[in-house]
Design a protein around this motif. Sequence first.
Motif, PDB file in Angstrom:
ATOM      1  N   ARG A  29       0.836  -1.188   0.000  1.00  0.00           N
ATOM      2  CA  ARG A  29       0.000   0.000   0.000  1.00  0.00           C
ATOM      3  C   ARG A  29       0.877   1.246   0.000  1.00  0.00           C
ATOM      4  O   ARG A  29       2.064   1.176   0.335  1.00  0.00           O
ATOM      5  N   SER A  30       0.308   2.353  -0.391  1.00  0.00           N
ATOM      6  CA  SER A  30       1.067   3.589  -0.511  1.00  0.00           C
ATOM      7  C   SER A  30       1.566   4.059   0.849  1.00  0.00           C
ATOM      8  O   SER A  30       0.893   3.912   1.872  1.00  0.00           O
ATOM      9  N   SER A  31       2.773   4.621   0.849  1.00  0.00           N
ATOM     10  CA  SER A  31       3.341   5.200   2.069  1.00  0.00           C
ATOM     11  C   SER A  31       2.980   6.670   2.229  1.00  0.00           C
ATOM     12  O   SER A  31       3.451   7.322   3.168  1.00  0.00           O
ATOM     13  N   ARG A  32       2.183   7.187   1.322  1.00  0.00           N
ATOM     14  CA  ARG A  32       1.818   8.603   1.386  1.00  0.00           C
ATOM     15  C   ARG A  32       0.929   8.867   2.590  1.00  0.00           C
ATOM     16  O   ARG A  32      -0.033   8.140   2.838  1.00  0.00           O
ATOM     17  N   PRO A  33       1.203   9.905   3.366  1.00  0.00           N
ATOM     18  CA  PRO A  33       0.380  10.198   4.544  1.00  0.00           C
ATOM     19  C   PRO A  33      -1.029  10.646   4.141  1.00  0.00           C
ATOM     20  O   PRO A  33      -1.236  11.197   3.059  1.00  0.00           O
ATOM     21  N   HIS A  34      -1.986  10.400   5.040  1.00  0.00           N
ATOM     22  CA  HIS A  34      -3.368  10.803   4.773  1.00  0.00           C
ATOM     23  C   HIS A  34      -3.512  12.319   4.773  1.00  0.00           C
ATOM     24  O   HIS A  34      -4.314  12.876   4.012  1.00  0.00           O
ATOM     25  N   THR A  35      -2.761  12.995   5.595  1.00  0.00           N
ATOM     26  CA  THR A  35      -2.798  14.455   5.652  1.00  0.00           C
ATOM     27  C   THR A  35      -1.371  14.997   5.660  1.00  0.00           C
ATOM     28  O   THR A  35      -0.454  14.340   6.156  1.00  0.00           O
ATOM     29  N   THR A  36      -1.211  16.205   5.098  1.00  0.00           N
ATOM     30  CA  THR A  36       0.089  16.878   5.085  1.00  0.00           C
ATOM     31  C   THR A  36      -0.118  18.290   5.618  1.00  0.00           C
ATOM     32  O   THR A  36      -0.346  19.233   4.844  1.00  0.00           O
ATOM     33  N   PRO A  37      -0.067  18.470   6.917  1.00  0.00           N
ATOM     34  CA  PRO A  37      -0.402  19.781   7.496  1.00  0.00           C
ATOM     35  C   PRO A  37       0.557  20.895   7.111  1.00  0.00           C
ATOM     36  O   PRO A  37       0.177  22.063   7.116  1.00  0.00           O
ATOM     37  N   HIS A  38       1.803  20.560   6.765  1.00  0.00           N
ATOM     38  CA  HIS A  38       2.783  21.597   6.440  1.00  0.00           C
ATOM     39  C   HIS A  38       2.943  21.820   4.939  1.00  0.00           C
ATOM     40  O   HIS A  38       3.871  22.507   4.516  1.00  0.00           O
ATOM     41  N   ARG A  39       2.036  21.281   4.160  1.00  0.00           N
ATOM     42  CA  ARG A  39       2.111  21.466   2.717  1.00  0.00           C
ATOM     43  C   ARG A  39       1.806  22.929   2.362  1.00  0.00           C
ATOM     44  O   ARG A  39       1.020  23.610   3.033  1.00  0.00           O
ATOM     45  N   THR A  40       2.443  23.417   1.297  1.00  0.00           N
ATOM     46  CA  THR A  40       2.249  24.806   0.863  1.00  0.00           C
ATOM     47  C   THR A  40       0.778  25.062   0.540  1.00  0.00           C
ATOM     48  O   THR A  40       0.103  24.218  -0.049  1.00  0.00           O
ATOM     49  N   ARG A  41       0.298  26.243   0.913  1.00  0.00           N
ATOM     50  CA  ARG A  41      -1.109  26.575   0.707  1.00  0.00           C
ATOM     51  C   ARG A  41      -1.460  26.573  -0.787  1.00  0.00           C
ATOM     52  O   ARG A  41      -0.634  26.941  -1.632  1.00  0.00           O
TER      53      ARG A  41
END
Length: 358
Positions: free
Chosen positions: A77-89
Amino acid sequence: MAKTSGVVEVSNLHRTEVFMSHRNARLTVFGRRLLVERIRSGRPVAHVAAEMGVSRPTAHKWMRRWRAEGEMGLEDRSSRPHTTPHRTRPDIEDRVCTLRQTRKLGPARIGPILALPASTVHRILTRHGLHRLAWLDRPTAQPIRRYERSRPGEMVHVDIKKLGNIPDGGGHKVLDRRQATDNKQATTSARKSGKPPIGYSYIHSAVDDHSRLAYSEILTDERQHTAISFWRRAQAFFASHGITVERVLTDNGSCYKSKLFTQALTAAGIAHKRIRPYRPQTNGKVERFNRTLLDEWAYLRPYASNDERTAALDTFLHNYNHHRSHTALGGKPPISRVNNAPGQYTRRFISWTVKITR
């Protein structure tokens, strides 16, 4: 015996790890099933984890997933997180994309404007498919949509390349300017009166969209009757390779806009399509072939006369169609996508190679 059997299974597991898609995973799907089967047989989790080369928490994790989801729980399964709180707006990402598309700026220049690290800008551009300017259409800055027809003959790209003739004895690419000018005048004077000076040759080319199989001729002009005669010979060339042409794509040159050219195609059961004005990218496969013509034939080496360069075209075309690796075809030549008769590869490629290396 059980211990010996376990060692064999682990060694088998190690051989399968070479083909894992997830580079950080210690277990393949087969290894996870093996881990579950051993634990279900009643063996301690710690012992099985040590045999499989993983920690006890990892072994318990796969057991929990198996109990909750069954066999599907053991798949990658993907290792990508469900949320990325610090991602650029999103609004800042839009500004990055706008600067890229309107001003063609790179990460090092966009970063200071928006107070962002260049690495962050690069990740944003990569996420939106804008990190390579070569992938963008220059006038509109929109990502280029690439396509390929599904079978040979479904579409053939046709175009004309204008190329200056070479005077007898060589031109300025072989000799100094003064001697090249003298050769040009001498060649022109040797012609019959009323004929133009050295002038130009016109390379008419046709390239199959799916296979990239190419056919070219050097002709004296780009008029409608010349273009029609060329196409009939090109169609015969494709037919000799078992290709039935369905569509022909051209630019909006005067010879292609003539009714006679379209009628000649229609009479053969071929649809004539023209690109949108000022959009040569649509006919990009033959445009790219024209560039290859210049690099690997016209300007490959200094020619002493126009006849010498003309004579080298057939050898180039054979090499291009039968032996030259094509990046869009996975490193294979165009003929590999054509159902052609045996014996298509000849010894002409050997002579071509020797001629270049000398």
